[in-house]
Enzyme design. Structure first.
Site: not given
Ligand code: PNS
Length: 164
Positions: A41, A94
């Site tokens: 990102k 939300r």
């Molecule tokens: O603020 P966001 O972008 O909604 O957060 C998303 C987040 C950080 C919770 C998610 O992208 C995440 O957990 N990323 C880490 C990588 C990971 O563990 N991916 C598998 C999720 S099942």
């Protein structure tokens, strides 16, 4: 000792996030607000900026006896949660539209690490439409973000969009 991780991009932190943190404080002794380092990102704010904004605004919320920490993490969230000996992952919901994606993540995380529970909290109705993405978008297009993000975040956005 009940410890939870509240993960996210926090680009930037909004009043919606702070509302979820305040609510979580009633349930946990310690919350680690974990900022995701995502090389794929292109965030508006660097990891350091997001962490320092969080620290600034967390000093002003009512955390009760709950200890708040800010960290960053890379890679699998559940791995980070296990490393930190957390019992739970907190996510804010939300609207119904959040639910499908959140359910998918929660179930995948449970499959990866059955001991860690995902706890969903509902943000206050007043913040049910607030997202970091929309806050950035409207600000960039000239609208005010007062009441959506704390004043210190708004000031950082001003500096950022004016190219510092
Ligand atoms: O603020 P966001 O972008 O909604 O957060 C998303 C987040 C950080 C919770 C998610 O992208 C995440 O957990 N990323 C880490 C990588 C990971 O563990 N991916 C598998 C999720 S099942």
């Amino acid at each position: 000792m009940r410890r939870a991780i509240y993960p996210g991009s926090f680009d930037p932190v909004t009043y919606g996030h702070l509302d979820i943190i305040e609510r979580s404080c009633k349930l946990f002794d310690e919350i680690i607000i974990a900022v995701l380092v995502n090389p794929e990102k292109r965030p508006l704010f660097s990891i350091e900026e997001r962490q320092s904004m969080l620290l600034e605004v967390l000093a002003e919320i009512d955390a009760g006896r709950c200890r708040l920490r800010v960290e960053s993490f890379e890679g699998l969230l559940v791995r980070f949660a296990v490393e930190r000996r957390a019992n739970a992952i907190i996510r804010g919901i939300r609207a119904i539209s959040d639910y499908e994606y959140e359910l998918q993540m929660a179930l995948m995380n449970r499959r990866l690490e059955p001991k860690i529970e995902t706890v969903f909290l509902m943000a206050a109705e007043a913040y049910s439409y607030v997202s970091s993405r929309l806050v950035k978008e409207i600000y960039q297009l000239g609208a005010a973000v007062q009441g959506l993000v704390p004043p210190s975040v708004e000031a950082r956005m001003q500096r950022k969009f004016r190219k510092e």
